[in-house]
Design an enzyme around this catalytic site. Sequence first.
Site, PDB file in Angstrom:
ATOM      1  CD  GLU A 309      43.247  24.638 -89.214  1.00 24.19           C
ATOM      2  OE1 GLU A 309      42.782  24.902 -88.092  1.00 24.19           O
ATOM      3  OE2 GLU A 309      42.997  25.327 -90.214  1.00 24.19           O
ATOM      4  CG  HIS A 340      66.773  42.771 -78.590  1.00 28.78           C
ATOM      5  ND1 HIS A 340      68.006  43.201 -78.141  1.00 28.78           N
ATOM      6  CD2 HIS A 340      66.681  43.157 -79.878  1.00 28.78           C
ATOM      7  CE1 HIS A 340      68.622  43.849 -79.124  1.00 28.78           C
ATOM      8  NE2 HIS A 340      67.840  43.833 -80.197  1.00 28.78           N
ATOM      9  CE  LYS A 459      36.062  24.997 -85.478  1.00 25.11           C
ATOM     10  NZ  LYS A 459      35.669  25.140 -86.868  1.00 25.11           N
TER      11      LYS A 459
HETATM   12  O1  F6P Z   1      40.038  26.383 -86.741  1.00 27.27           O
HETATM   13  C1  F6P Z   1      39.312  25.602 -87.612  1.00 27.27           C
HETATM   14  C2  F6P Z   1      38.817  26.402 -88.752  1.00 27.27           C
HETATM   15  O2  F6P Z   1      37.864  25.636 -89.394  1.00 27.27           O
HETATM   16  C3  F6P Z   1      39.919  26.862 -89.702  1.00 27.27           C
HETATM   17  O3  F6P Z   1      40.289  25.866 -90.589  1.00 27.27           O
HETATM   18  C4  F6P Z   1      39.267  28.036 -90.336  1.00 27.27           C
HETATM   19  O4  F6P Z   1      40.191  28.846 -91.001  1.00 27.27           O
HETATM   20  C5  F6P Z   1      38.653  28.694 -89.111  1.00 27.27           C
HETATM   21  O5  F6P Z   1      38.175  27.614 -88.341  1.00 27.27           O
HETATM   22  C6  F6P Z   1      37.536  29.649 -89.413  1.00 27.27           C
HETATM   23  O6  F6P Z   1      36.508  29.027 -90.110  1.00 27.27           O
HETATM   24  P1  F6P Z   1      35.449  29.863 -90.931  1.00 27.27           P
HETATM   25  O7  F6P Z   1      36.174  30.611 -91.975  1.00 27.27           O
HETATM   26  O8  F6P Z   1      34.501  28.845 -91.491  1.00 27.27           O
HETATM   27  O9  F6P Z   1      34.761  30.791 -89.959  1.00 27.27           O
END
Ligand code: F6P
Length: 489
Positions: A309, A340, A459
Site C-alpha cells: 500500500e 508442506h 472504494k
Molecule cells: O484500505 C485503505 C485504508 O484506508 C487503509 O489504508 C486503512 O488502514 C484501512 O483502509 C482502514 O481505514 P480506517 O482505519 O480509516 O478505517
Amino acid sequence: MIKNGPYLALDTSYQKLSVDELFEAAAERLPEHFDGYRQQLCRGEYRNLSEDRPVTHVLSRSVHAVAKQSNRKTRFVETVQKLRSGRWLGATGKPITDVVNIGVGGSDLGPQMGAFALREFANDSAVHNLQVHFVSSMDGGQLYAVLPIVDPETTLFIISSKSFGTVDTFANVDTVRKWLEPALTQDQWLANHVVGVSANAQAMTDYGIPPAQQFTFGEGVGGRFSLWSALGLSIALTTGIRPFERMLEGAKAMDEHFLEAPLAENLPVLLALYGVYNREQLGINNLAILPYDGRLRMLPNYLQQLDMESNGKQATAVNKAIGYPTGPIIWGGFGPNGQHAFFQHLHQGYDEFTADFVAVLKREAPGFEKTVQDGLAEQQRLAVANCLAHRRLMWEGSENEASPSDHYPGGHPSNLLIMDELTPESFGALIAAYEHKVFTQGVIWNLNSFDQPGVEKGKKIALDVLRVLEGESDETFDESTDAIIKRMR
Ligand code: F6P
C-alpha cells in the site's frame, strides 16, 4: 554477512552481492537528501505531500512511553488496567470478559499481529481472563464465528478506524448493534460496551461515543503505521501495559539505529538497498516473507499492507509519472507450513523470487513441566534447522545431471532476519525495521509512501456499484459487471 542491529540481526550472505559490492552498485540510488529526509521522519516533520500532512508514526512511539505522563497516556493505561483486572463492568453489572476489535487494514492487521505475537508476555498481577477477538471483513464471515461465543452483557467492542468512516467496519458494527438489542439498549451499549479509537474525534462524538471512551491519535499516523499509537489498544489489552511499552522501546531502539548506524551496517537501509537491487537489476518482482515462528505467522499479511500500500505506485511524490518498477509483490506464509504447501514450487518451479526468512533462535517455555519444556525447545531447534535448510537449498541449489527431478536450480536471493528470542522489544524492532525499509525505498523511488489513491479509487467504484445493486442508480459499467448485477437484482 551478519549485521547486528538492536534486538535483531540480518544475514545477507545469500544475496547476489556482498555488502561492499551492493554499495558500489546501488548506494548511488540513495539520493543526497536521504539523510535529511530520515531525520525529518524521526522528528515527525517529513511531509505526506498528496494528503498535505506530516508523517508522525515515529513520534507516536513516544506517546505512551513511560516517561511521558500525558492525560491521554494515563487514560489509555487506566482503561487497560480496568479491563484486565475485571473492574470494567457492563451495563448489567457483570465484568467484561471479551473484547472485540472491529477494524480493517491498518486498524486490524498490526493490532492483530501484535496481540498474537506477544500474548504470552502478559504478566501483570491483576490479570483477568480477558479474551481479545478481531473482526475485519465486510462480508460478516468473522462475526459469524465470534458472536456465538461472546455474551452481549460481558463484551466490549473497540471500533478501530482512523477515519471513523470505513464502510467495512461500520457494516460489522451495524450488525453487532442488531445482535445485542434483545440484551441491551443502544444507550447501555454506548455507555458501557464500546470504545472508539480514531484520528477523528468529532466523528466518534457524532456517533455517540462518550468522550471518556474515545482514544485518539494524530492524522499524521498512517493506518498501516498505527499499531504504536492508541490503535494498539487491543495489543495492550492482550498483554498488559508493560509489554506494550517494551514493544515501543524496541521500535525506538530501531529508530535510533536507522538514524545513526553507518549505512553499510544499517539494517533498514540494507534491506531497502538489496530490495532495490533485486527489483531493478535482477528484475525480480516479488518478495516472500517466511517467518519460522508461529507467533509471527501474521507477519506476511501485515507486511503486504505496509509495503504494497506504501510503495506500489506509478507516480512520484509530486505527481509525475514514474517510468520504472517500484515496490515488489509481497506474499509468503508461515515457513514450517509453507514447506508442506508452496515450497515445492520455490525449489523446483520456473519462477524467480526473493525471500525474507525470519528465525527465532531460542524460546523459553516457563510454566511447563521440565519434560514439556525440553520438548518445546527441541521443536524450536527443529524449526530453525528447517529454516536454514530450505533457505540453503533455495540459494545453493543441487545438481544431479542424471535426474531432472533431483535438480534444484537455486540462486534465489534471500535475507535471514534473526532474533535470539522473540520479546516485545525484538518484535517492535523487527516491525520498525520494515517500516524504515519501506520509507527508504519510497525515497529512492521518489514516491509518496504515505497515501493510497488506488485503494480510494476502488472504494469509490464499489459505492457506485452498490448504488446500482440497491436500485438507486442505473449506471452501467461493462458487460461482465452489468451481467452479475442483473443476476443479483
Ligand atoms: O484500505 C485503505 C485504508 O484506508 C487503509 O489504508 C486503512 O488502514 C484501512 O483502509 C482502514 O481505514 P480506517 O482505519 O480509516 O478505517
